[in-house]
Write a protein that holds these residues in place. Structure first.
Motif, mmCIF file in Angstrom:
data_model
loop_
_atom_site.group_PDB
_atom_site.id
_atom_site.type_symbol
_atom_site.label_atom_id
_atom_site.label_comp_id
_atom_site.label_asym_id
_atom_site.label_seq_id
_atom_site.Cartn_x
_atom_site.Cartn_y
_atom_site.Cartn_z
ATOM 1 N N LEU A 162 32.252 10.844 7.610
ATOM 2 C CA LEU A 162 31.544 9.750 6.942
ATOM 3 C C LEU A 162 32.020 8.376 7.421
ATOM 4 O O LEU A 162 31.435 7.354 7.053
ATOM 5 C CB LEU A 162 31.700 9.872 5.426
ATOM 6 N N LEU A 163 33.077 8.336 8.222
ATOM 7 C CA LEU A 163 33.627 7.111 8.834
ATOM 8 C C LEU A 163 33.969 6.038 7.806
ATOM 9 O O LEU A 163 33.631 4.869 7.950
ATOM 10 C CB LEU A 163 32.675 6.558 9.892
ATOM 11 N N LYS A 164 34.656 6.435 6.756
ATOM 12 C CA LYS A 164 35.103 5.500 5.719
ATOM 13 C C LYS A 164 36.534 5.048 6.033
ATOM 14 O O LYS A 164 37.490 5.465 5.415
ATOM 15 C CB LYS A 164 35.054 6.167 4.344
ATOM 16 N N TRP A 165 36.677 4.166 7.008
ATOM 17 C CA TRP A 165 37.978 3.645 7.400
ATOM 18 C C TRP A 165 38.180 2.291 6.750
ATOM 19 O O TRP A 165 37.262 1.493 6.665
ATOM 20 C CB TRP A 165 38.050 3.474 8.917
ATOM 21 N N GLY A 166 39.404 1.999 6.351
ATOM 22 C CA GLY A 166 39.741 0.674 5.837
ATOM 23 C C GLY A 166 39.968 -0.287 6.994
ATOM 24 O O GLY A 166 40.142 0.109 8.147
ATOM 25 N N ASN A 167 39.964 -1.565 6.710
ATOM 26 C CA ASN A 167 40.167 -2.573 7.750
ATOM 27 C C ASN A 167 41.586 -2.569 8.293
ATOM 28 O O ASN A 167 41.821 -2.955 9.433
ATOM 29 C CB ASN A 167 39.833 -3.965 7.192
ATOM 30 N N SER A 168 42.551 -2.144 7.504
ATOM 31 C CA SER A 168 43.946 -2.187 7.939
ATOM 32 C C SER A 168 44.373 -0.916 8.672
ATOM 33 O O SER A 168 45.534 -0.774 8.993
ATOM 34 C CB SER A 168 44.844 -2.404 6.719
ATOM 35 N N PHE A 199 45.051 23.075 9.818
ATOM 36 C CA PHE A 199 44.534 22.220 8.757
ATOM 37 C C PHE A 199 43.795 23.031 7.696
ATOM 38 O O PHE A 199 43.954 22.794 6.500
ATOM 39 C CB PHE A 199 43.601 21.159 9.355
ATOM 40 N N ILE A 200 42.999 24.003 8.115
ATOM 41 C CA ILE A 200 42.256 24.829 7.161
ATOM 42 C C ILE A 200 43.209 25.688 6.334
ATOM 43 O O ILE A 200 43.046 25.829 5.125
ATOM 44 C CB ILE A 200 41.214 25.688 7.894
ATOM 45 N N ILE A 201 44.225 26.238 6.982
ATOM 46 C CA ILE A 201 45.150 27.134 6.288
ATOM 47 C C ILE A 201 46.099 26.368 5.366
ATOM 48 O O ILE A 201 46.313 26.750 4.217
ATOM 49 C CB ILE A 201 45.947 27.974 7.308
ATOM 50 N N LYS A 202 46.687 25.298 5.867
ATOM 51 C CA LYS A 202 47.736 24.588 5.121
ATOM 52 C C LYS A 202 47.254 23.361 4.349
ATOM 53 O O LYS A 202 47.980 22.828 3.515
ATOM 54 C CB LYS A 202 48.852 24.140 6.076
ATOM 55 N N GLY A 203 46.050 22.871 4.628
ATOM 56 C CA GLY A 203 45.577 21.650 3.994
ATOM 57 C C GLY A 203 45.165 21.856 2.548
ATOM 58 O O GLY A 203 44.692 22.924 2.168
ATOM 59 N N THR A 204 45.332 20.806 1.759
ATOM 60 C CA THR A 204 44.920 20.855 0.354
ATOM 61 C C THR A 204 43.473 20.380 0.235
ATOM 62 O O THR A 204 42.905 19.828 1.184
ATOM 63 C CB THR A 204 45.822 19.953 -0.503
ATOM 64 N N ALA A 205 42.894 20.557 -0.933
ATOM 65 C CA ALA A 205 41.518 20.111 -1.167
ATOM 66 C C ALA A 205 41.406 18.594 -0.998
ATOM 67 O O ALA A 205 40.415 18.089 -0.457
ATOM 68 C CB ALA A 205 41.052 20.545 -2.548
ATOM 69 N N ALA A 206 42.419 17.864 -1.453
ATOM 70 C CA ALA A 206 42.407 16.402 -1.312
ATOM 71 C C ALA A 206 42.456 15.997 0.166
ATOM 72 O O ALA A 206 41.769 15.059 0.583
ATOM 73 C CB ALA A 206 43.585 15.795 -2.062
ATOM 74 N N GLN A 207 43.246 16.709 0.952
ATOM 75 C CA GLN A 207 43.318 16.405 2.381
ATOM 76 C C GLN A 207 41.989 16.731 3.070
ATOM 77 O O GLN A 207 41.556 15.996 3.958
ATOM 78 C CB GLN A 207 44.457 17.186 3.029
ATOM 79 N N HIS A 208 41.354 17.821 2.677
ATOM 80 C CA HIS A 208 40.053 18.165 3.253
ATOM 81 C C HIS A 208 39.023 17.084 2.939
ATOM 82 O O HIS A 208 38.242 16.681 3.797
ATOM 83 C CB HIS A 208 39.578 19.514 2.716
ATOM 84 N N LYS A 209 39.019 16.604 1.683
ATOM 85 C CA LYS A 209 38.079 15.555 1.288
ATOM 86 C C LYS A 209 38.350 14.268 2.065
ATOM 87 O O LYS A 209 37.428 13.619 2.560
ATOM 88 C CB LYS A 209 38.189 15.297 -0.218
ATOM 89 N N GLU A 210 39.629 13.903 2.204
ATOM 90 C CA GLU A 210 39.984 12.695 2.948
ATOM 91 C C GLU A 210 39.575 12.814 4.413
ATOM 92 O O GLU A 210 39.071 11.869 5.007
ATOM 93 C CB GLU A 210 41.489 12.441 2.843
ATOM 94 N N PHE A 211 39.760 13.985 4.998
ATOM 95 C CA PHE A 211 39.372 14.215 6.397
ATOM 96 C C PHE A 211 37.868 14.041 6.562
ATOM 97 O O PHE A 211 37.407 13.381 7.507
ATOM 98 C CB PHE A 211 39.803 15.620 6.829
ATOM 99 N N ILE A 212 37.101 14.622 5.664
ATOM 100 C CA ILE A 212 35.642 14.504 5.731
ATOM 101 C C ILE A 212 35.226 13.044 5.562
ATOM 102 O O ILE A 212 34.359 12.548 6.298
ATOM 103 C CB ILE A 212 34.975 15.407 4.676
ATOM 104 N N ASP A 213 35.856 12.349 4.616
ATOM 105 C CA ASP A 213 35.529 10.936 4.406
ATOM 106 C C ASP A 213 35.808 10.101 5.648
ATOM 107 O O ASP A 213 34.994 9.265 6.033
ATOM 108 C CB ASP A 213 36.325 10.364 3.228
ATOM 109 N N LYS A 214 36.946 10.308 6.275
ATOM 110 C CA LYS A 214 37.336 9.464 7.412
ATOM 111 C C LYS A 214 36.637 9.840 8.710
ATOM 112 O O LYS A 214 36.196 8.961 9.456
ATOM 113 C CB LYS A 214 38.848 9.502 7.612
ATOM 114 N N PHE A 215 36.539 11.133 9.026
ATOM 115 C CA PHE A 215 36.078 11.515 10.354
ATOM 116 C C PHE A 215 34.603 11.883 10.414
ATOM 117 O O PHE A 215 34.004 11.837 11.484
ATOM 118 C CB PHE A 215 36.929 12.653 10.895
#
Length: 110
Positions: free
Chosen positions: A52-58, A34-50
């Motif tokens: 900061l626990l920003k999960w949607g209801n669906s 993930f660190i090697i191949k992930g993009t900045a957007a993916q890193h931000k999304e990972f931090i948000d979800k895992f």
């Protein structure tokens, strides 16, 4: 002819699993990938979800998927360590038998 120095990923992962366990090896391998191949957007999304626990209801499917993966990894880790303990116990029994045989052989000579 030049010597080809190929890195053996399979041996590296086996050694890693023997040091930190199957669960740790999977987590570290996925993290490195993930660190090697992930993009900045993916890193931000990972931090948000895992973190900061920003999960949607669906997105309950992802919760079930993550829990299932963790249970499978835990079971794999359990059976891996159980097998390792069994092998070590067998080796200890072999060494005890060899020690006893050598002691008896030594005592019979005197």
């Amino acid at each position: 002819m030049a010597k080809v120095n190929k890195f053996r990923w399979d041996l590296y992962l086996i050694d890693l699993a023997s040091r930190v366990g199957v669960f740790g090896a999977v987590v570290l391998s996925l993290l490195a990938l993930f660190i090697i191949k992930g993009t900045a957007a993916q890193h931000k999304e990972f931090i948000d979800k895992f973190f900061l626990l920003k999960w949607g209801n669906s997105e309950t499917f992802y919760h079930y998927f993550i829990i299932t993966c963790l249970v499978v990894l835990f079971c794999t880790q359990f059976f891996y360590w159980k097998h390792r303990v069994k092998l070590k116990e067998e080796r200890i029994a072999e060494l005890i038998n060899e020690r006893d045989r050598l002691q008896n052989k030594l005592l019979k000579k005197h």
